[in-house]
Design a protein around this motif. Sequence first.
Motif, mmCIF file in Angstrom:
data_model
loop_
_atom_site.group_PDB
_atom_site.id
_atom_site.type_symbol
_atom_site.label_atom_id
_atom_site.label_comp_id
_atom_site.label_asym_id
_atom_site.label_seq_id
_atom_site.Cartn_x
_atom_site.Cartn_y
_atom_site.Cartn_z
ATOM 1 N N GLY A 44 0.740 -1.601 0.306
ATOM 2 C CA GLY A 44 -0.356 -0.261 0.090
ATOM 3 C C GLY A 44 0.822 1.223 0.124
ATOM 4 O O GLY A 44 0.247 2.096 -0.587
ATOM 5 N N ALA A 45 1.836 1.162 0.514
ATOM 6 C CA ALA A 45 2.562 2.244 1.211
ATOM 7 C C ALA A 45 3.306 3.002 -0.647
ATOM 8 O O ALA A 45 3.540 3.677 -0.570
ATOM 9 C CB ALA A 45 3.726 1.872 2.434
ATOM 10 N N LEU A 46 3.853 1.724 -1.029
ATOM 11 C CA LEU A 46 4.319 2.012 -2.375
ATOM 12 C C LEU A 46 3.527 2.259 -3.270
ATOM 13 O O LEU A 46 3.883 3.064 -4.283
ATOM 14 C CB LEU A 46 5.281 0.400 -2.227
ATOM 15 N N SER A 92 12.928 4.847 9.630
ATOM 16 C CA SER A 92 12.105 5.883 8.990
ATOM 17 C C SER A 92 11.206 5.490 7.924
ATOM 18 O O SER A 92 10.253 6.123 7.194
ATOM 19 C CB SER A 92 13.444 5.999 7.658
ATOM 20 N N VAL A 93 11.149 4.556 7.768
ATOM 21 C CA VAL A 93 9.733 3.855 6.374
ATOM 22 C C VAL A 93 8.841 4.001 6.980
ATOM 23 O O VAL A 93 7.472 4.811 7.051
ATOM 24 C CB VAL A 93 9.768 2.765 6.073
ATOM 25 N N ASP A 98 4.435 8.207 2.812
ATOM 26 C CA ASP A 98 3.984 6.522 2.086
ATOM 27 C C ASP A 98 3.727 5.643 3.259
ATOM 28 O O ASP A 98 1.686 5.785 2.917
ATOM 29 C CB ASP A 98 4.992 5.730 1.798
ATOM 30 N N GLU A 99 3.348 5.416 4.543
ATOM 31 C CA GLU A 99 2.700 4.502 5.585
ATOM 32 C C GLU A 99 1.576 5.201 5.379
ATOM 33 O O GLU A 99 0.717 4.870 6.019
ATOM 34 C CB GLU A 99 3.707 4.151 6.366
ATOM 35 N N ALA A 100 1.832 6.220 5.822
ATOM 36 C CA ALA A 100 0.880 7.033 6.678
ATOM 37 C C ALA A 100 -0.484 7.321 5.461
ATOM 38 O O ALA A 100 -1.353 6.946 5.925
ATOM 39 C CB ALA A 100 1.513 8.781 6.762
ATOM 40 N N GLU A 101 -0.215 7.667 4.237
ATOM 41 C CA GLU A 101 -1.502 7.628 3.448
ATOM 42 C C GLU A 101 -1.608 5.906 3.459
ATOM 43 O O GLU A 101 -2.571 5.971 3.144
ATOM 44 C CB GLU A 101 -1.175 8.785 2.270
ATOM 45 N N LEU A 109 -6.316 6.176 -2.178
ATOM 46 C CA LEU A 109 -5.291 6.978 -3.275
ATOM 47 C C LEU A 109 -6.075 6.725 -4.687
ATOM 48 O O LEU A 109 -5.387 7.146 -4.922
ATOM 49 C CB LEU A 109 -4.413 5.234 -3.393
ATOM 50 N N HIS A 110 -6.985 5.475 -5.152
ATOM 51 C CA HIS A 110 -7.490 5.867 -6.049
ATOM 52 C C HIS A 110 -8.107 7.655 -6.411
ATOM 53 O O HIS A 110 -8.038 7.185 -7.796
ATOM 54 C CB HIS A 110 -8.440 5.099 -6.490
#
Length: 214
Positions: A44-46, A92-93, A98-101, A109-110
Amino acid sequence: MPRLVDALDSAFPVAASIALDLIRRSEVSDQWSSPSALPHLSVGALACHLGRQAVRAAELLPTSTDLPLLESADDHYERAAWVTAGPPDEDSVAASLDEAEATRGPADLHARSVLALEEVGDLLARGAARDVVPIPWQGWSLRRSDFLLTRQLEIVVHADDLAVSVGVPTPAFPADVFDPVRDLLVRLAVRRHGQSAVISALSRSERGQDISSF
């Protein structure tokens, strides 16, 4: 012959549209919380990182700037600290945007990505995109063609990462999207490793070596 900026004005929305098609695949949604092919990063983060390239373009293309102007996309990658910092650690990741979103889920996201793609297309079509675009997280700016090329590189590279992560074919990008990214990656690899290493890696399996542009 069309100017590079005109060519990338046309190519970038195509790249972002292909990325959106990949992000919307059921395999991505089904594996949203699973580990991706990148260390410590979820699928999901990617996917959010991939989708953010169009979002960044929509935000920054109409924005004025007085930040110092770099000469090229090559210089952007030469100066960016993350290029030589190595892979980010787990903490850090985990704390990244990215992970928050990703916690907001695939549907969010869509929706963001569709809206951003529409905004980018409109900005470029009606000539509302600036000729010089800020990169505020780096503290410099780029000409629009170079800015779009950096976002296009992110899309091509991370589309491959995401496709590998969920076990689907990597999207095939048309030449006007892929070729400028390919050329930039080769130039960056030559800067980092030298001509001989790149020639060997591309043409001589018996003495080739692993090389990376970053």
